[in-house]
Design an enzyme around this catalytic site. Structure first.
Site, PDB file in Angstrom:
ATOM      1  N   HIS A 156      -9.865   8.380 -11.491  1.00 26.89           N
ATOM      2  CA  HIS A 156     -10.929   9.276 -11.061  1.00 26.89           C
ATOM      3  C   HIS A 156     -12.236   8.617 -10.659  1.00 26.89           C
ATOM      4  CE1 HIS A 156      -8.170  12.139 -13.001  1.00 26.89           C
ATOM      5  NE2 HIS A 156      -8.683  13.023 -12.176  1.00 26.89           N
ATOM      6  N   HIS A 168     -10.421  15.472 -19.873  1.00 23.06           N
ATOM      7  CA  HIS A 168     -10.157  15.221 -18.457  1.00 23.06           C
ATOM      8  C   HIS A 168     -11.468  15.009 -17.683  1.00 23.06           C
ATOM      9  CE1 HIS A 168      -7.002  15.440 -15.239  1.00 23.06           C
ATOM     10  NE2 HIS A 168      -8.117  15.276 -14.545  1.00 23.06           N
ATOM     11  N   HIS A 198     -15.013  19.176  -9.986  1.00 23.92           N
ATOM     12  CA  HIS A 198     -14.961  17.744  -9.702  1.00 23.92           C
ATOM     13  C   HIS A 198     -16.310  17.300  -9.138  1.00 23.92           C
ATOM     14  CE1 HIS A 198     -10.669  18.340 -10.154  1.00 23.92           C
ATOM     15  NE2 HIS A 198     -10.494  17.033 -10.119  1.00 23.92           N
TER      16      HIS A 198
END
Length: 572
Positions: free
Chosen positions: A256, A360, A438
């Site tokens: 990520h 996450h 995100h």
């Protein structure tokens, strides 16, 4: 045997002559040979040898556009870069094309202009069962003339059908999370102008080279950084590896986000191996640690979110779509809410407790004003944490936050500055929380925060009908003194379900032209037919689309990840 050697030598001489002399037989330029793809990692680049000249300066490259409406790429090359490469770097060639390149420079103070013809090979992508095209296809929808010169890196991912080797840390972890990298730079006419061959740094048979290549950023000197699994990289756009480093010992499973701080240090989202839980179990954690390394790769700091946040909070995660927990796709259960099992096995699964995917984290940013980090914690919210490991604020619905963390939840405001009470997220027309977001990145020039609100588990539930879902790019203004937050701008909600991206995606403020670069990178992921992903550049604080490109993936259920602007003026 000798005849084969002579044939190989003959072909090598012919290839060198064709590159140097051009197809019409006329000599190229006034310098040396042209080496196409000098690093072996960037097939659409070249290096023009200096042929002994040591007084070349003031270089500017012009790569001509192809055909009517083609995009020319024009950029300077710094004198120290000419010295560094002992040559002139050429970027932005078209694939499978005899490119026309002009080099303007000074030789011993005398201005010169040379013409070169440079032949390239077709783009080579991964061959995977079920794909319908060799490489993602970019289709221009709208490009305003003053934005025609834009270049965008697309960080794309392709799932392998099989795993050649069994990869597992033991008792959890995300080592097996591996997708083939497809990374390229597109111009505004949809032409590939640079790409990284997927085998360049990725090898699914090698535990140290597998993973998902993510987090691409261009640095001020033109290099790019990214990470993949157990390693992180810095590379120039000729494809030369500046560094290729293993994660610090004891840490694992980068994905990520990697980001350079003002002091040159790197922030990365990783996990921890051999982590001792309070109950005595030792696990490999999942996407819940942030590390800072210095310019030499030495570990400076680590943030353990298991001790900073609440790994047992499941209020948002229970509303998530079982079909897509980021790249863990289970399309047979799309639209169904996640089932949380407290005694589930450890590993890369949605669940609570250290050793499962309870956090996450998918983006990290640094706020230099108070030396804090800002995190998008997909399964919890957006948080800011100081170097002292204390939470400064939480941008998320209040439901489920307990103890001291409950006091850190920001209070939302309406457009008149009145406080809103909406613990589960129903706040009215002036304010919406982000859900499963995100890229919670700071727009430092504006003093705001931009995030891509994917919109899964909106209002902490799955809707009755899937077409109620929508995604947004959104900007928030946070008042840390009063612990409040207001919504400044949004884009995408009006496009509805067709623009809905359940996972991945990005938004990033572009100061050079006062725009937001938005990538809805998994739109139509759950549909039976391949739908294009949407890359846009939009005027700041408005819905004025400056650039819109559709990106068609290679096959179904194949999400893209993010896009970043590549600035030609700082390439070399």
């Amino acid at each position: 045997m000798k005849s084969f050697k002579l044939l190989g030598l003959s072909l090598l001489i012919s290839a060198s002559f064709a590159t140097q002399a051009g197809w019409d037989g006329n000599p190229q330029g006034g310098l040396g040979l042209v080496n196409v793809d000098p690093s072996g990692r960037a097939p659409l680049t070249a290096l023009i040898e200096l042929n002994g000249a040591h007084n070349v300066s003031d270089v500017r490259i012009h790569v001509a556009g192809k055909g009517e409406g083609g995009v020319a790429i024009d950029y300077p090359v710094q004198d120290n870069s000419v010295l560094h490469y002992d040559g002139i770097p050429v970027f932005g060639l078209y694939p499978d094309h005899l490119n026309q390149v002009t080099v303007h420079y000074q030789l011993a103070g005398e201005p010169r202009s040379d013409r070169y013809q440079i032949l390239t090979q077709p783009v080579f992508g991964p061959s995977i069962d079920g794909k319908v095209r060799n490489y993602p296809e970019v289709q221009p929808v709208h490009v305003e003339p003053q934005f025609k010169d834009r270049l965008y890196w697309v960080n794309h991912l392709v799932k392998e059908n099989t795993k050649p080797i069994d990869l597992q840390w033991g008792n959890g972890g995300a080592l097996q999370w591996s997708w083939a990298p497809v990374n390229f730079i597109t111009d505004t006419q949809g032409e590939v102008r640079w790409y990284l061959p997927h085998q360049a740094v990725w090898d699914p048979t090698d535990p140290s080279k597998t993973g998902a290549l993510m987090g691409v950023k261009q640095l001020d000197n033109g290099d790019v950084i990214f990470g993949q699994g157990q390693r992180y990289y810095r590379m120039d756009l000729l494809g030369n590896i500046v560094f290729d480093r293993a994660l610090p010992r004891g840490f694992a499973d980068f994905s990520h986000e990697i980001r350079e701080m003002d002091n040159g240090h790197m922030l990365m989202r990783v996990a921890r191996k051999n982590y001792l839980r309070p109950d005595g179990e030792r696990v490999t954690t999942v996407r819940d640690h942030i590390i800072e390394v210095d310019v030499h790769g030495k570990l400076v700091e680590a943030w353990d979110l298991n001790t900073i946040l609440d790994p047992l909070r499941d209020d948002l995660l229970k509303g998530a779509d079982r079909g897509a927990i980021c790249l863990n796709l289970d399309l047979e259960h799309a639209g169904e809410a996640v089932i949380i099992e407290p005694d589930a096995p450890f590993g890369d699964i949605p669940g609570v407790g250290t050793g499962r995917n309870w956090a996450h984290v998918n983006s990290v940013d640094h706020d230099p004003t108070d030396d804090s980090i800002v995190l998008s914690v997909r399964h919890q919210g957006i948080v800011k944490i100081g170097r002292d490991k204390e939470v400064k604020w939480i941008l998320a619905p209040a439901k489920g936050w307990r103890g001291d963390l409950a006091d850190k939840v920001l209070t939302p405001l309406d457009s008149n500055g009145n406080k809103l009470r909406c613990a589960t997220g129903h706040c009215g027309p002036d304010f919406e929380y982000s859900y499963m977001q995100h890229t919670a990145w700071l727009a430092k020039e504006k003093g705001t925060l931009m995030t891509f609100d994917n919109g899964d588990a909106r209002n902490m539930r799955q809707p009755m009908f899937k077409k109620e879902k929508y995604s947004r790019a959104v900007e928030y203004k946070i008042d840390e003194a009063n612990m409040t937050v207001s919504q400044q701008w949004q884009f995408g909600k009006e496009r509805g379900y067709d623009w809905y991206s359940p996972i991945t995606s990005s938004v990033n403020y572009q100061a050079d032209r006062d725009t937001q670069l938005i990538y809805s990178a998994s739109a139509g992921l759950f549909e039976k037919e391949i739908q294009p992903y949407s890359l846009l550049e939009v005027g700041y604080g408005s819905d004025e689309v400056k650039v819109e490109l559709n990106i068609l993936p290679m096959g179904k259920a194949e999400p893209s990840y993010q896009s970043v602007l590549i600035e030609a003026d700082k390439l070399f």
